[in-house]
Motif scaffolding. Structure first.
Motif, PDB file in Angstrom:
ATOM      1  N   ARG A 261      -2.027   0.233   1.315  1.00 23.88           N
ATOM      2  CA  ARG A 261      -0.765   0.076   1.886  1.00 23.88           C
ATOM      3  C   ARG A 261      -0.137  -1.308   1.490  1.00 23.88           C
ATOM      4  O   ARG A 261       1.053  -1.518   1.531  1.00 23.88           O
ATOM      5  N   CYS A 262      -0.784  -2.291   0.869  1.00 28.12           N
ATOM      6  CA  CYS A 262      -0.583  -3.344   0.437  1.00 28.12           C
ATOM      7  C   CYS A 262       0.474  -3.437  -0.994  1.00 28.12           C
ATOM      8  O   CYS A 262      -0.009  -2.752  -2.066  1.00 28.12           O
ATOM      9  N   THR A 263       1.482  -3.985  -0.726  1.00 25.65           N
ATOM     10  CA  THR A 263       2.444  -4.036  -1.946  1.00 25.65           C
ATOM     11  C   THR A 263       2.350  -5.073  -2.813  1.00 25.65           C
ATOM     12  O   THR A 263       3.195  -5.271  -3.682  1.00 25.65           O
ATOM     13  N   ALA A 298       2.307   0.976  -3.948  1.00 27.54           N
ATOM     14  CA  ALA A 298       2.673   1.022  -2.647  1.00 27.54           C
ATOM     15  C   ALA A 298       4.137   0.619  -2.342  1.00 27.54           C
ATOM     16  O   ALA A 298       4.441  -0.554  -3.076  1.00 27.54           O
ATOM     17  N   GLY A 299       5.071   1.301  -1.630  1.00 29.74           N
ATOM     18  CA  GLY A 299       6.306   0.969  -1.591  1.00 29.74           C
ATOM     19  C   GLY A 299       7.256   1.316  -2.538  1.00 29.74           C
ATOM     20  O   GLY A 299       8.438   1.087  -2.304  1.00 29.74           O
ATOM     21  N   ALA A 300       6.756   1.692  -3.639  1.00 26.69           N
ATOM     22  CA  ALA A 300       7.820   2.064  -4.690  1.00 26.69           C
ATOM     23  C   ALA A 300       8.662   3.315  -4.204  1.00 26.69           C
ATOM     24  O   ALA A 300       9.776   3.617  -4.577  1.00 26.69           O
ATOM     25  N   ASP A 301       7.971   4.334  -3.510  1.00 20.64           N
ATOM     26  CA  ASP A 301       8.717   5.551  -2.947  1.00 20.64           C
ATOM     27  C   ASP A 301       8.342   5.604  -1.374  1.00 20.64           C
ATOM     28  O   ASP A 301       7.064   5.861  -1.141  1.00 20.64           O
ATOM     29  N   PRO A 302       8.878   5.589  -0.457  1.00 16.14           N
ATOM     30  CA  PRO A 302       9.089   5.696   1.022  1.00 16.14           C
ATOM     31  C   PRO A 302       8.449   7.242   1.186  1.00 16.14           C
ATOM     32  O   PRO A 302       7.818   7.195   2.252  1.00 16.14           O
ATOM     33  N   ASP A 303       8.604   8.270   0.300  1.00 17.85           N
ATOM     34  CA  ASP A 303       8.157   9.392   0.665  1.00 17.85           C
ATOM     35  C   ASP A 303       6.681   9.894  -0.030  1.00 17.85           C
ATOM     36  O   ASP A 303       6.253  10.741   0.616  1.00 17.85           O
TER      37      ASP A 303
END
Length: 327
Positions: A261-263, A298-303
């Protein structure tokens, strides 16, 4: 940079006047010339106090957890790297998307004040940037250094100029090229060490920890309502670093908690008053995830589902893991 600041303020005034938003999440001046503090500016307040410069490094995405629970809509000023954390928080249902208007703002990298101090620059009163060289004004005279010498470590391996989430974007009128260093180089160096040497490295670093919780409090991935380290029923609540085990416990548990989960926003290392390179623990997990499950940001695509929260028949198992990766 002033042209960008003027555009940001003009757009904020426009959105406030139109009633699209009723407050602005940005940065204000702190006690020192290089201190930029996250702040919320209300509709009745002038935006003169709104700052945006080389010292505005703070990732504002975590503040939206609280701000989007309030009435109305907040205008959030997010740099490209901040939007990865924003997306991850959306994915985890920590942010109410309809409660925020994201204004993507450009970034050319932010300064690490500790690097300037290490070069003998104290009493900083301001900085000028010509694109390649910084002129640092201090109470004791002016100093110069290259931009790359002074950038935060995370900015040396920048994720790029693209905003991964936005309602509107302010373009940078002066194109620039981001540094492109290998973010895993230090992780690989640590992996190449003998176990005793690697243990000694982390023992030396983690022994500096004063358990101020700055890393946890600033981390967008640490958004639990009740942290295990604040829970008196956990057995580890409020533990002080009284022995080597305690030194390791807090940071290793936290690194496991944010794995996948770490970006890699680097806020943990940036705010650590002891200068512990905490981001290296997170990057170790990121590198292993990439190696065992395929490249993932992580975080590149919220879906997108994270590799540690989804299952495929090709997933690596402990029995088939070798030093070089999955067999």
């Amino acid at each position: 940079m002033q042209a960008i600041v003027d555009q940001i303020k003009a757009k904020a005034q426009e959105l406030l006047a139109a009633g699209t938003v009723d407050r602005v999440l940005g940065w204000e001046a702190g006690e020192l010339a290089y201190d930029r503090t996250p702040a919320v500016f209300g509709p009745a307040e002038a935006l003169d106090g709104l700052k945006y410069d080389l010292f505005c490094a703070a990732n504002l995405s975590k503040y939206l957890i609280a701000e989007t629970k309030k009435e109305g809509k907040v205008l959030a000023l997010l740099k490209p790297c901040d939007t990865y954390s924003f997306n991850q928080l959306l994915h985890e249902h920590r942010i109410r998307r309809e409660g925020v208007y994201v204004l993507g703002i450009p970034c050319r990298g932010k300064i690490d004040v500790r690097k300037l101090a290490a070069m003998g620059m104290e009493g900083i009163t301001g900085v000028e940037d010509d694109g390649t060289t910084l002129t640092v004004h201090t109470l004791y005279g002016d100093h110069t250094c290259s931009r790359e010498e002074a950038l935060l470590e995370r900015c040396l391996c920048c994720k790029g100029k693209e905003h991964k989430a936005f309602d509107e974007v302010i373009a940078d009128p002066e194109p620039y090229t981001e540094p492109d260093r290998d973010r895993f180089s230090m992780v690989s160096k640590l992996e190449a060490m003998a176990p005793q040497e690697r243990f000694a490295f982390w023992q030396g670093e983690l022994s500096k920890c004063i358990r101020c919780n700055a890393c946890r409090n600033v981390c967008p991935a640490c958004s639990c309502l009740n942290c295990v380290f604040d829970n008196p029923a956990s057995g580890v609540s409020g533990k002080a670093n009284v022995d080597p085990f305690e030194e390791q416990l807090f940071h290793i548990i936290r690194a496991f908690h944010v794995a996948g989960r770490c970006t890699d926003c680097g806020e943990c290392s940036r705010v650590c008053p002891q200068g512990i390179p905490l981001h290296l623990l997170n990057r170790k997990f990121i590198q292993d995830i990439n190696r065992f499950y395929g490249e993932y940001q992580a975080g590149a695509d919220p879906d997108a589902r994270g590799p540690l929260t989804s299952y495929t028949t090709g997933d690596v198992e402990p029995s088939v893991v070798s030093k070089g990766g999955a067999k």
